[in-house]
Design a protein around this motif. Structure first.
Motif, PDB file in Angstrom:
ATOM      1  N   ILE A 158       4.675 -88.372 -42.662  1.00  0.00           N
ATOM      2  CA  ILE A 158       4.313 -87.012 -42.275  1.00  0.00           C
ATOM      3  C   ILE A 158       4.687 -86.103 -43.439  1.00  0.00           C
ATOM      4  CG2 ILE A 158       6.538 -86.535 -41.177  1.00  0.00           C
ATOM      5  CD1 ILE A 158       5.000 -84.962 -39.036  1.00  0.00           C
ATOM      6  N   ASP A 159       3.941 -84.995 -43.609  1.00  0.00           N
ATOM      7  CA  ASP A 159       4.052 -84.241 -44.863  1.00  0.00           C
ATOM      8  C   ASP A 159       5.068 -83.117 -44.853  1.00  0.00           C
ATOM      9  OD1 ASP A 159       2.638 -82.634 -43.134  1.00  0.00           O
ATOM     10  OD2 ASP A 159       1.117 -82.023 -44.599  1.00  0.00           O
ATOM     11  N   GLY A 160       6.061 -83.181 -43.972  1.00  0.00           N
ATOM     12  CA  GLY A 160       7.109 -82.181 -43.971  1.00  0.00           C
ATOM     13  C   GLY A 160       7.696 -81.999 -42.589  1.00  0.00           C
ATOM     14  N   VAL A 161       8.466 -80.930 -42.425  1.00  0.00           N
ATOM     15  CA  VAL A 161       9.085 -80.605 -41.139  1.00  0.00           C
ATOM     16  C   VAL A 161       8.191 -79.587 -40.431  1.00  0.00           C
ATOM     17  CG1 VAL A 161      11.132 -79.681 -39.985  1.00  0.00           C
ATOM     18  CG2 VAL A 161      11.384 -80.996 -42.104  1.00  0.00           C
ATOM     19  N   TYR A 162       7.901 -79.859 -39.167  1.00  0.00           N
ATOM     20  CA  TYR A 162       7.026 -78.982 -38.381  1.00  0.00           C
ATOM     21  C   TYR A 162       7.795 -78.351 -37.226  1.00  0.00           C
ATOM     22  CZ  TYR A 162       2.699 -80.487 -40.680  1.00  0.00           C
ATOM     23  OH  TYR A 162       1.704 -80.712 -41.609  1.00  0.00           O
ATOM     24  N   ASP A 223       8.788 -83.573 -60.533  1.00  0.00           N
ATOM     25  CA  ASP A 223       8.272 -82.712 -61.599  1.00  0.00           C
ATOM     26  C   ASP A 223       8.178 -81.254 -61.174  1.00  0.00           C
ATOM     27  OD1 ASP A 223       8.055 -84.702 -63.489  1.00  0.00           O
ATOM     28  OD2 ASP A 223       5.971 -85.184 -63.004  1.00  0.00           O
ATOM     29  N   GLY A 224       8.571 -80.953 -59.912  1.00  0.00           N
ATOM     30  CA  GLY A 224       8.632 -79.561 -59.488  1.00  0.00           C
ATOM     31  C   GLY A 224       7.613 -79.126 -58.460  1.00  0.00           C
ATOM     32  N   ASP A 225       6.745 -80.026 -58.003  1.00  0.00           N
ATOM     33  CA  ASP A 225       5.774 -79.660 -56.971  1.00  0.00           C
ATOM     34  C   ASP A 225       6.516 -79.241 -55.696  1.00  0.00           C
ATOM     35  OD1 ASP A 225       3.804 -80.043 -54.705  1.00  0.00           O
ATOM     36  OD2 ASP A 225       2.508 -80.621 -56.376  1.00  0.00           O
ATOM     37  N   ASP A 226       6.028 -78.190 -55.027  1.00  0.00           N
ATOM     38  CA  ASP A 226       6.732 -77.676 -53.847  1.00  0.00           C
ATOM     39  C   ASP A 226       6.187 -78.236 -52.531  1.00  0.00           C
ATOM     40  OD1 ASP A 226       4.320 -76.376 -53.612  1.00  0.00           O
ATOM     41  OD2 ASP A 226       5.199 -74.397 -53.226  1.00  0.00           O
ATOM     42  N   MET A 227       5.517 -79.382 -52.576  1.00  0.00           N
ATOM     43  CA  MET A 227       4.982 -79.970 -51.350  1.00  0.00           C
ATOM     44  C   MET A 227       6.098 -80.246 -50.339  1.00  0.00           C
ATOM     45  SD  MET A 227       4.215 -83.987 -52.267  1.00  0.00           S
ATOM     46  CE  MET A 227       3.296 -83.660 -53.768  1.00  0.00           C
ATOM     47  N   GLY A 228       5.722 -80.246 -49.070  1.00  0.00           N
ATOM     48  CA  GLY A 228       6.669 -80.600 -48.028  1.00  0.00           C
ATOM     49  C   GLY A 228       7.613 -79.478 -47.662  1.00  0.00           C
ATOM     50  N   THR A 229       8.813 -79.868 -47.274  1.00  0.00           N
ATOM     51  CA  THR A 229       9.828 -78.940 -46.770  1.00  0.00           C
ATOM     52  C   THR A 229      11.124 -79.125 -47.530  1.00  0.00           C
ATOM     53  OG1 THR A 229       8.869 -79.046 -44.543  1.00  0.00           O
ATOM     54  CG2 THR A 229      11.141 -78.235 -44.714  1.00  0.00           C
ATOM     55  N   VAL A 230      11.778 -78.029 -47.878  1.00  0.00           N
ATOM     56  CA  VAL A 230      13.094 -78.062 -48.496  1.00  0.00           C
ATOM     57  C   VAL A 230      14.136 -77.692 -47.463  1.00  0.00           C
ATOM     58  CG1 VAL A 230      14.620 -76.994 -50.201  1.00  0.00           C
ATOM     59  CG2 VAL A 230      12.270 -77.546 -50.819  1.00  0.00           C
ATOM     60  N   LEU A 231      15.207 -78.477 -47.396  1.00  0.00           N
ATOM     61  CA  LEU A 231      16.358 -78.169 -46.536  1.00  0.00           C
ATOM     62  C   LEU A 231      17.575 -77.949 -47.416  1.00  0.00           C
ATOM     63  CD1 LEU A 231      14.766 -80.861 -44.927  1.00  0.00           C
ATOM     64  CD2 LEU A 231      15.971 -79.638 -43.129  1.00  0.00           C
ATOM     65  N   PHE A 232      18.465 -77.039 -46.969  1.00  0.00           N
ATOM     66  CA  PHE A 232      19.577 -76.628 -47.825  1.00  0.00           C
ATOM     67  C   PHE A 232      20.722 -76.106 -46.948  1.00  0.00           C
ATOM     68  CE2 PHE A 232      16.425 -73.358 -47.178  1.00  0.00           C
ATOM     69  CZ  PHE A 232      17.179 -72.301 -46.662  1.00  0.00           C
ATOM     70  N   PRO A 233      21.923 -75.994 -47.497  1.00  0.00           N
ATOM     71  CA  PRO A 233      23.036 -75.431 -46.721  1.00  0.00           C
ATOM     72  C   PRO A 233      22.980 -73.918 -46.691  1.00  0.00           C
ATOM     73  CG  PRO A 233      23.789 -76.032 -48.904  1.00  0.00           C
ATOM     74  CD  PRO A 233      22.347 -76.459 -48.828  1.00  0.00           C
ATOM     75  N   LYS A 234      23.450 -73.330 -45.617  1.00  0.00           N
ATOM     76  CA  LYS A 234      23.558 -71.874 -45.585  1.00  0.00           C
ATOM     77  C   LYS A 234      24.650 -71.432 -46.545  1.00  0.00           C
ATOM     78  CE  LYS A 234      21.840 -70.365 -41.086  1.00  0.00           C
ATOM     79  NZ  LYS A 234      22.182 -69.818 -39.758  1.00  0.00           N
ATOM     80  N   SER A 235      24.407 -70.344 -47.235  1.00  0.00           N
ATOM     81  CA  SER A 235      25.417 -69.873 -48.205  1.00  0.00           C
ATOM     82  C   SER A 235      26.571 -69.193 -47.482  1.00  0.00           C
ATOM     83  CB  SER A 235      24.757 -68.909 -49.187  1.00  0.00           C
ATOM     84  OG  SER A 235      24.147 -67.841 -48.496  1.00  0.00           O
TER      85      SER A 235
END
Length: 235
Positions: A158-162, A223-235
């Motif tokens: 699947i191509d990311g988070v929905y 290489d930097g493509d922004d496809m899909g979903t990025v997950l990260f910690p809250k600052s």
């Protein structure tokens, strides 16, 4: 040099989600070899869903320890298959298993895995965590932290988070970015809650979820493509 942990869906390597589609496996192996040659240190965890989907369908009444043990062994088969394909593609690969099977592969030790990565081996982690009741989501995050990876890539079917399951909800929308905390609060089950909690507690910098419909997507993301979903910690 960046150290990358990659989680591959077992289903994405199968024919219609099952067993082995060797054209897909060879394409992925070629890309993994190219990633390593670009200077990345690459570790890989592969799910076992193309071989065994325990606790679902007819197997749901099995003893859960037995079902989970079969799932862990499925990941060993996938890693051995991937190792063979990587070597045929001209790369180097080693398999480390959480289950002791010295005639087939090395037992997992973080220091030995670290050495293999520094020596340029695509390093495959098999057998989950070697214990039932833990999924490959938990295993990949723990291994990611143990080897001090810089990023975690989740290549799925699947191509990311929905916002909901796009296979059953036509109104589901792709989410381009969200925090680990929000993913848990919204019950977005791209990973187990235990995996998200580890990522959150350790403030792991970056997880990207994208589709493995084309093996080249792995290289595009790096290489930097922004496809899909990025997950990260809250600052």
């Amino acid at each position: 040099m960046k150290r990358v942990m990659l989680k591959l869906s077992g289903e994405a390597l199968g024919k219609d989600g099952w067993l082995f589609d060797f054209s897909k496996i060879d394409a992925v192996a070629k890309v993994l070899t190219e990633v390593q040659k670009k200077g990345f240190e690459l570790a890989v965890v592969i799910g076992g869903g193309n071989i065994w989907r325990g606790r679902k369908g007819a197997s749901q009444n099995m003893n859960p320890v037995t079902a989970d043990s079969m799932g862990m062994l499925s990941t060993v088969l996938n890693c051995l298959c991937a190792k063979d394909a990587i070597i045929r593609a001209g790369g180097k690969a080693k398999v480390f298993s959480a289950i002791d099977m010295p005639s087939l592969c090395d037992g997992f030790r973080a220091d030995k895995a670290d050495e293999a990565l520094k020596e340029g081996f695509v390093t495959l982690f098999a057998g989950g965590l070697g214990s039932p009741f833990f999924t490959t989501d938990t295993a990949v995050v723990l291994r990611c932290l143990e080897i001090n990876a810089d990023m975690l890539l989740l290549a799925k079917n699947i191509d990311g988070v929905y916002t909901a399951d796009p296979n059953s909800d036509p109104d589901a929308k792709l989410i381009k970015s969200l925090s680990y905390e929000d993913a848990v609060e919204q019950d977005l089950r791209v990973m187990d809650a235990s995996a998200f909690h580890m990522l959150r507690d350790k403030k792991f910098p970056l997880v990207r979820v994208f589709s493995l419909d084309k093996a080249e997507n792995i290289l595009k993301v790096l290489d930097g493509d922004d496809m899909g979903t990025v997950l990260f910690p809250k600052s």
